[in-house]
Design a protein around this motif. Structure first.
Motif, short mmCIF file in Angstrom:
data_model
loop_
_atom_site.label_atom_id
_atom_site.label_comp_id
_atom_site.label_asym_id
_atom_site.label_seq_id
_atom_site.Cartn_x
_atom_site.Cartn_y
_atom_site.Cartn_z
N ALA A 103 0.99 -6.62 -11.01
CA ALA A 103 1.32 -6.78 -9.59
C ALA A 103 0.39 -5.93 -8.73
N ARG A 104 0.09 -4.71 -9.18
CA ARG A 104 -0.80 -3.84 -8.39
C ARG A 104 -2.24 -4.36 -8.36
N ALA A 105 -2.66 -5.06 -9.43
CA ALA A 105 -4.01 -5.62 -9.38
C ALA A 105 -4.09 -6.62 -8.23
N TRP A 121 -7.19 4.42 -20.20
CA TRP A 121 -6.36 3.42 -20.87
C TRP A 121 -4.93 3.35 -20.39
N ASN A 122 -4.51 4.26 -19.49
CA ASN A 122 -3.06 4.33 -19.26
C ASN A 122 -2.54 3.22 -18.36
N LEU A 123 -3.29 2.92 -17.27
CA LEU A 123 -2.93 1.80 -16.40
C LEU A 123 -4.22 0.99 -16.22
N PRO A 124 -4.66 0.31 -17.27
CA PRO A 124 -6.05 -0.17 -17.30
C PRO A 124 -6.42 -1.10 -16.14
N LEU A 125 -5.62 -2.13 -15.92
CA LEU A 125 -5.99 -3.10 -14.88
C LEU A 125 -5.75 -2.53 -13.49
N LEU A 126 -4.66 -1.80 -13.34
CA LEU A 126 -4.35 -1.18 -12.04
C LEU A 126 -5.49 -0.27 -11.59
N LEU A 127 -5.93 0.60 -12.52
CA LEU A 127 -6.94 1.59 -12.13
C LEU A 127 -8.32 0.96 -11.97
N LEU A 128 -8.60 -0.07 -12.76
CA LEU A 128 -9.89 -0.76 -12.62
C LEU A 128 -9.97 -1.46 -11.26
N THR A 129 -8.92 -2.21 -10.91
CA THR A 129 -8.98 -2.98 -9.67
C THR A 129 -8.86 -2.06 -8.44
N TRP A 130 -8.22 -0.92 -8.61
CA TRP A 130 -8.16 0.09 -7.54
C TRP A 130 -9.56 0.52 -7.15
N LYS A 131 -10.51 0.46 -8.09
CA LYS A 131 -11.88 0.87 -7.81
C LYS A 131 -12.78 -0.32 -7.48
N PHE A 178 -14.10 11.47 -8.55
CA PHE A 178 -13.43 11.83 -9.81
C PHE A 178 -11.92 11.89 -9.62
N GLU A 179 -11.20 11.04 -10.34
CA GLU A 179 -9.74 11.09 -10.35
C GLU A 179 -9.34 11.56 -11.74
N LEU A 180 -8.91 12.81 -11.85
CA LEU A 180 -8.78 13.46 -13.17
C LEU A 180 -7.33 13.80 -13.50
N GLN A 224 2.56 8.67 -19.57
CA GLN A 224 1.10 8.53 -19.53
C GLN A 224 0.65 8.00 -18.16
N VAL A 225 1.06 8.69 -17.13
CA VAL A 225 0.56 8.43 -15.77
C VAL A 225 0.08 9.78 -15.27
N CYS A 226 -1.11 9.79 -14.67
CA CYS A 226 -1.66 11.08 -14.24
C CYS A 226 -0.71 11.81 -13.30
N LEU A 227 0.17 11.05 -12.63
CA LEU A 227 1.06 11.63 -11.63
C LEU A 227 2.38 12.10 -12.23
N CYS A 228 2.59 11.83 -13.51
CA CYS A 228 3.88 12.16 -14.12
C CYS A 228 4.19 13.65 -14.00
N TRP A 267 8.79 9.32 -5.80
CA TRP A 267 7.62 9.61 -6.66
C TRP A 267 6.83 8.32 -6.84
N PHE A 268 5.51 8.42 -6.83
CA PHE A 268 4.61 7.27 -7.06
C PHE A 268 4.94 6.11 -6.11
N LEU A 269 5.33 6.47 -4.88
CA LEU A 269 5.51 5.43 -3.86
C LEU A 269 4.17 5.35 -3.14
N ARG A 270 3.55 4.18 -3.14
CA ARG A 270 2.16 4.11 -2.71
C ARG A 270 1.98 3.24 -1.47
N ASP A 271 1.18 3.72 -0.53
CA ASP A 271 0.62 2.87 0.50
C ASP A 271 -0.88 2.95 0.25
N PRO A 274 -4.99 8.28 1.52
CA PRO A 274 -5.92 8.93 0.60
C PRO A 274 -5.24 9.31 -0.71
N PHE A 275 -5.94 9.09 -1.81
CA PHE A 275 -5.41 9.37 -3.15
C PHE A 275 -6.46 10.15 -3.91
N GLY A 276 -6.05 11.24 -4.55
CA GLY A 276 -7.00 12.03 -5.34
C GLY A 276 -6.43 13.41 -5.57
O1 6OD Z 1 -1.74 4.24 -7.53
C1 6OD Z 1 -2.97 4.41 -7.61
O2 6OD Z 1 -3.76 3.92 -6.80
C2 6OD Z 1 -3.51 5.24 -8.68
N1 6OD Z 1 -4.83 5.46 -8.64
C3 6OD Z 1 -2.68 5.72 -9.64
C4 6OD Z 1 -3.08 6.56 -10.70
C5 6OD Z 1 -2.24 6.81 -11.70
C6 6OD Z 1 -2.60 7.65 -12.80
O3 6OD Z 1 -2.34 7.41 -13.95
#
Ligand code: 6OD
Ligand code: NAD
Length: 491
Positions: free
Chosen positions: A110-112, A159-169, A258-260, A291-295, A452-456, A460-462
């Protein structure tokens, strides 16, 4: 054109899938069972050269100067096409990660779709900075900036949110007229490859989107980030790898985003709605098997509600359902690999050595049948640890949290900020003034209050500190993926 040629997952270069080289394949394991479900073609240096050259040609052949409205329309068609092929993306994501089908549908895929739609809107609405400058003698000058694509952008994702993070970029990168060379994680090659089909179907010119498979050091990842034809690197992954990538990019002084990693805190005050806080904390600790960087891996709880929060969280952790990814009742999948499970299990040992009390979990579950070949782990909660312990200082990236009591607001802020990371935090309170105050005092990129993890996606994210460099999202993405030329005209 299909992404999966029999049992192979192939590279995609210059608008075509590349026939695999039998000698350069590696197995892709299904983390739920440990069975190999596909072979992946590892790109060598000559293939990386071909991909970078194809990307450059695509820019020169006109992609970089395409009208913004055409690029926005293409992004919208990509979103529509992902929706049409939604279940194929869900299946590919599950095959690589073992994540629950409900999450793959509701979050990852859905996020893609919304990543593409949002950045189509953002780029279409973007203006240019301009200033009318007063000069001596009543004259003026007009300054305005034109933004040009960065060029060929290396996109390295985990690898944790592969399609979400790829399409985010790649959604903002393509929206801004760049060409991309993508290196997905070796653990999750599937959806990036399927996306190649979709982008070709909606008319993206050959060479604008290239996918190269392989590992990091001495493999496709390093070949891409160190390539002299790369104009910028956007990287999501661990802080240690980010540091390596920075060194490879440094000699050419290219821009990096860099999103680390993170070691995120939750602060729970005693005025909170306990039930709402427990629901939020359960999501923030255990989503995607932690396995979410924000956990959240550190939960600071005001002493008077400590036992109630700890007890409630234990009950909810025990209520999570580990099981087959395609079972709609499953809430929690496996870790990504046995290697990653070994790492998490080492932290279980460290917690024990530090004298932690294990409130729940702490081991490997037996789920039966073929699932016992998977990389499953029990959701785990500890007390009795302090900020001095490695378990509370280092990113574990599993379904785990240490619960630590505090007495005053000032103490909670100090504990939460006592970390080398600076990605995210959440504050749980019914006192909104306190919520704002404490959230603003967090040394992080994103602080949530009562959620938590409520996104617009325009925000800015980072992260700060070890958690990264730069911000993406909305205008911040447009800034990273473009290079401005300021024009000054004396009037
Ligand atoms: O929600 C996002 O845009 C994003 N970059 C989430 C990152 C999650 C980390 O695993
Ligand atoms: P990782 O750093 O091991 O790998 C990330 C990517 O980099 C992979 O594609 C990998 O193959 C590649 N890579 C590894 N070494 C490389 C090198 N020397 N040169 C070029 N590329 C290289 O991370 P991971 O284990 O895949 O992902 C988990 C980590 O990612 C966690 O630390 C997590 O916090 C972080 N993460 C951060 C965010 C964020 O937005 N801040 C989001 C998701 C994940």
């Amino acid at each position: 054109m299909t992404a999966d040629n029999g049992r192979w997952i192939r590279n995609f270069v210059d608008g075509k899938f590349v026939e695999p080289d039998e000698h350069r394949g590696f197995g892709k394991v299904d983390p739920a069972t440990g069975a190999v479900h596909a072979r992946v073609h590892e790109a060598d240096r000559p293939l990386v050269d071909r991909a970078v050259a194809a990307a450059r040609r695509a820019l020169d052949d006109g992609w970089a100067s395409t009208a913004v409205r055409e690029r926005a329309a293409l992004l919208r068609r990509a979103a529509d096409r992902i929706e049409e092929r939604f279940e194929e993306f869900v299946a590919a994501e599950i095959a690589d990660t073992g994540k629950p089908v409900t999450q793959a549908r509701e979050l990852d895929v859905a996020r893609a779709v919304s990543n593409f739609r949002t950045f189509a809107d953002v780029v279409a609405a973007a203006g240019q900075e301009s200033f009318l400058t007063d000069l001596a003698g009543g004259r003026q000058a007009l300054n305005y900036a034109v933004r040009k694509p960065l060029g060929v952008v290396a996109v390295i994702v985990p690898w944790n949110l592969p399609l979400l993070l790829l399409t985010w970029k790649i959604a903002p990168a393509l929206a801004c007229g760049n060409a991309v060379v993508v290196k997905p994680s070796e653990e999750t090659p599937g959806t990036a490859t399927l996306l190649a089909e979709v982008l070709a179907e909606v008319g993206l010119p050959a060479g604008v989107y290239n996918v190269l498979h392989g590992f990091g050091a001495d493999s496709a990842g390093e070949y891409v980030t160190s390539h002299p034809g790369i104009d910028g690197v956007t990287f999501t992954g661990s802080s240690a790898t980010g540091s390596h990538v920075m060194k490879t990019v440094a000699p050419r002084v290219r821009p990096v985003s860099f999103e680390l990693g993170g070691k995120n805190a939750a602060i729970v005050f005693d005025d909170v709605d306990i039930d709402e806080a427990l629901t939020g904390l359960t999501r923030s600790v255990f989503s995607n098997t932690g396995q979410v960087c924000l956990c959240t891996e550190r939960v600071y709880v005001q002493r008077s509600v400590f036992d109630e929060i700890a007890g409630g969280l234990v009950e909810r952790a025990r209520g999570l359902r580990l099981g087959r990814p395609l079972d709609e009742a499953t809430t929690t999948g496996p870790l990504i690999s046995q290697t990653h499970r070994d790492k998490v299990l080492r932290y279980f040992e460290l917690a024990e050595q530090a004298g932690a009390e294990v409130l729940t979990g702490g081991g490997v579950p037996r789920l039966g049948e073929d699932l016992d070949g998977g990389s499953w782990i029990e959701p785990t909660l500890w007390t009795g640890l302090t900020n001095a312990d490695r378990v509370v200082r280092e990113e574990i990236f599993g379904p785990v949290a240490a619960l630590v009591p505090f007495d005053t607001e000032a103490e909670a802020i100090a504990l939460a900020n006592d970390t080398d990371y600076g990605l995210a935090a959440s504050v749980w309170t019914n006192d909104l003034r306190r919520g704002h105050r404490v959230a603003q005092s967090m040394d992080v990129g994103m602080a949530w209050v009562n959620t938590w993890f409520l996104r617009d996606l325009r925000s800015p994210f980072g992260g700060a500190g070890l958690s990264g460099i730069g911000r993406e999202g909305g205008e911040s993405s447009l800034h990273f993926y473009t290079e401005p030329t300021n024009v000054c005209v004396q009037l």
